[in-house]
Design a protein around this motif. Sequence first.
Motif, PDB file in Angstrom:
ATOM      1  N   ILE A 174       1.286  -1.106  -0.295  1.00  0.00           N
ATOM      2  CA  ILE A 174       0.075  -0.102   0.292  1.00  0.00           C
ATOM      3  C   ILE A 174       0.826   0.826  -0.262  1.00  0.00           C
ATOM      4  N   TYR A 175       2.157   1.234   1.003  1.00  0.00           N
ATOM      5  CA  TYR A 175       3.051   2.674   0.872  1.00  0.00           C
ATOM      6  C   TYR A 175       3.116   3.047  -1.068  1.00  0.00           C
ATOM      7  N   ALA A 176       3.647   1.511  -1.488  1.00  0.00           N
ATOM      8  CA  ALA A 176       4.388   1.653  -2.670  1.00  0.00           C
ATOM      9  C   ALA A 176       2.712   2.993  -3.373  1.00  0.00           C
ATOM     10  N   GLU A 177       2.291   1.911  -3.261  1.00  0.00           N
ATOM     11  CA  GLU A 177       0.714   1.901  -4.162  1.00  0.00           C
ATOM     12  C   GLU A 177       0.818   3.341  -3.927  1.00  0.00           C
ATOM     13  N   ALA A 178       0.723   4.512  -2.688  1.00  0.00           N
ATOM     14  CA  ALA A 178       0.515   5.126  -2.584  1.00  0.00           C
ATOM     15  C   ALA A 178       1.882   6.439  -2.942  1.00  0.00           C
ATOM     16  N   ALA A 179       2.829   6.080  -2.390  1.00  0.00           N
ATOM     17  CA  ALA A 179       3.503   6.139  -3.620  1.00  0.00           C
ATOM     18  C   ALA A 179       3.351   6.541  -5.301  1.00  0.00           C
ATOM     19  N   ARG A 180       3.400   6.063  -6.235  1.00  0.00           N
ATOM     20  CA  ARG A 180       2.740   6.501  -7.475  1.00  0.00           C
ATOM     21  C   ARG A 180       1.572   6.810  -7.740  1.00  0.00           C
ATOM     22  N   GLU A 181       0.829   6.610  -6.275  1.00  0.00           N
ATOM     23  CA  GLU A 181      -0.742   7.936  -7.086  1.00  0.00           C
ATOM     24  C   GLU A 181      -0.049   9.034  -6.293  1.00  0.00           C
ATOM     25  N   PHE A 182       1.032   9.623  -5.918  1.00  0.00           N
ATOM     26  CA  PHE A 182       1.141  10.751  -5.388  1.00  0.00           C
ATOM     27  C   PHE A 182       1.794  11.240  -6.082  1.00  0.00           C
ATOM     28  N   GLY A 183       2.762  10.922  -6.452  1.00  0.00           N
ATOM     29  CA  GLY A 183       3.624  10.969  -7.864  1.00  0.00           C
ATOM     30  C   GLY A 183       2.497  11.689  -9.177  1.00  0.00           C
ATOM     31  N   GLN A 184       1.608  11.067  -9.782  1.00  0.00           N
ATOM     32  CA  GLN A 184       1.004  10.801 -10.343  1.00  0.00           C
ATOM     33  C   GLN A 184       0.465  12.261 -10.259  1.00  0.00           C
ATOM     34  N   ARG A 185      -0.578  12.586  -8.522  1.00  0.00           N
ATOM     35  CA  ARG A 185      -1.265  13.957  -8.443  1.00  0.00           C
ATOM     36  C   ARG A 185      -0.452  15.168  -8.980  1.00  0.00           C
ATOM     37  N   LEU A 186       1.434  14.896  -8.257  1.00  0.00           N
ATOM     38  CA  LEU A 186       2.523  15.637  -8.725  1.00  0.00           C
ATOM     39  C   LEU A 186       2.465  16.798 -10.057  1.00  0.00           C
ATOM     40  N   VAL A 187       2.235  15.549 -10.373  1.00  0.00           N
ATOM     41  CA  VAL A 187       2.456  15.906 -12.110  1.00  0.00           C
ATOM     42  C   VAL A 187       1.051  16.519 -12.659  1.00  0.00           C
ATOM     43  N   GLU A 188      -0.069  16.045 -12.144  1.00  0.00           N
ATOM     44  CA  GLU A 188      -1.113  16.277 -12.515  1.00  0.00           C
ATOM     45  C   GLU A 188      -1.590  18.174 -12.140  1.00  0.00           C
ATOM     46  N   ALA A 189      -1.024  18.261 -11.041  1.00  0.00           N
ATOM     47  CA  ALA A 189      -1.300  19.802 -10.230  1.00  0.00           C
ATOM     48  C   ALA A 189       0.256  20.693 -10.777  1.00  0.00           C
ATOM     49  N   GLY A 190       0.985  20.288 -11.776  1.00  0.00           N
ATOM     50  CA  GLY A 190       1.648  20.797 -12.262  1.00  0.00           C
ATOM     51  C   GLY A 190       3.184  20.998 -11.364  1.00  0.00           C
ATOM     52  N   CYS A 191       3.067  20.115 -10.761  1.00  0.00           N
ATOM     53  CA  CYS A 191       4.787  20.545  -9.463  1.00  0.00           C
ATOM     54  C   CYS A 191       6.030  19.501 -10.064  1.00  0.00           C
ATOM     55  N   SER A 192       7.003  20.440  -9.475  1.00  0.00           N
ATOM     56  CA  SER A 192       8.102  19.079  -9.937  1.00  0.00           C
ATOM     57  C   SER A 192       8.523  17.911  -8.681  1.00  0.00           C
ATOM     58  N   LEU A 193       8.989  17.559  -8.391  1.00  0.00           N
ATOM     59  CA  LEU A 193       9.542  16.564  -7.350  1.00  0.00           C
ATOM     60  C   LEU A 193      11.027  16.386  -7.264  1.00  0.00           C
ATOM     61  N   VAL A 194      11.308  16.976  -5.630  1.00  0.00           N
ATOM     62  CA  VAL A 194      12.654  17.536  -5.026  1.00  0.00           C
ATOM     63  C   VAL A 194      12.870  15.794  -4.559  1.00  0.00           C
ATOM     64  N   TYR A 195      13.817  15.099  -4.106  1.00  0.00           N
ATOM     65  CA  TYR A 195      13.169  14.050  -3.598  1.00  0.00           C
ATOM     66  C   TYR A 195      14.636  13.387  -2.782  1.00  0.00           C
ATOM     67  N   GLY A 196      15.328  12.696  -2.319  1.00  0.00           N
ATOM     68  CA  GLY A 196      15.909  11.729  -1.813  1.00  0.00           C
ATOM     69  C   GLY A 196      16.875  11.839  -2.396  1.00  0.00           C
ATOM     70  N   GLY A 197      16.421  11.376  -3.866  1.00  0.00           N
ATOM     71  CA  GLY A 197      17.698  10.853  -4.967  1.00  0.00           C
ATOM     72  C   GLY A 197      17.851   9.135  -4.999  1.00  0.00           C
ATOM     73  N   GLY A 198      17.299   8.172  -4.075  1.00  0.00           N
ATOM     74  CA  GLY A 198      17.630   6.910  -4.154  1.00  0.00           C
ATOM     75  C   GLY A 198      16.290   6.558  -5.249  1.00  0.00           C
TER      76      GLY A 198
END
Length: 66
Positions: free
Chosen positions: A17-41
């Motif tokens: 469920i955690y990986a699924e939530a991360a994928r959904e959040f990533g999709q929503r970020l792009v839909e909202a016109g946001c870019s991601l800054v993350y831990g690089g892993g």
Amino acid sequence: MNRIAVFCGSSSGNDRIYAEAAREFGQRLVEAGCSLVYGGGRVGIMGELADAVLAQHGEVTGVIPR
């Protein structure tokens, strides 16, 4: 474009469920016109999130501290 910083686990955890939530959040970020800054892993929850943003042709910046 807004940049959203997210730092999360390099482990996938014990429940998909955690990986699924991360994928959904990533999709929503792009839909909202946001870019991601993350831990690089490229593994675990961080990798899932970054891959989801990239799959939607979003912008990703990885930050790995020394």
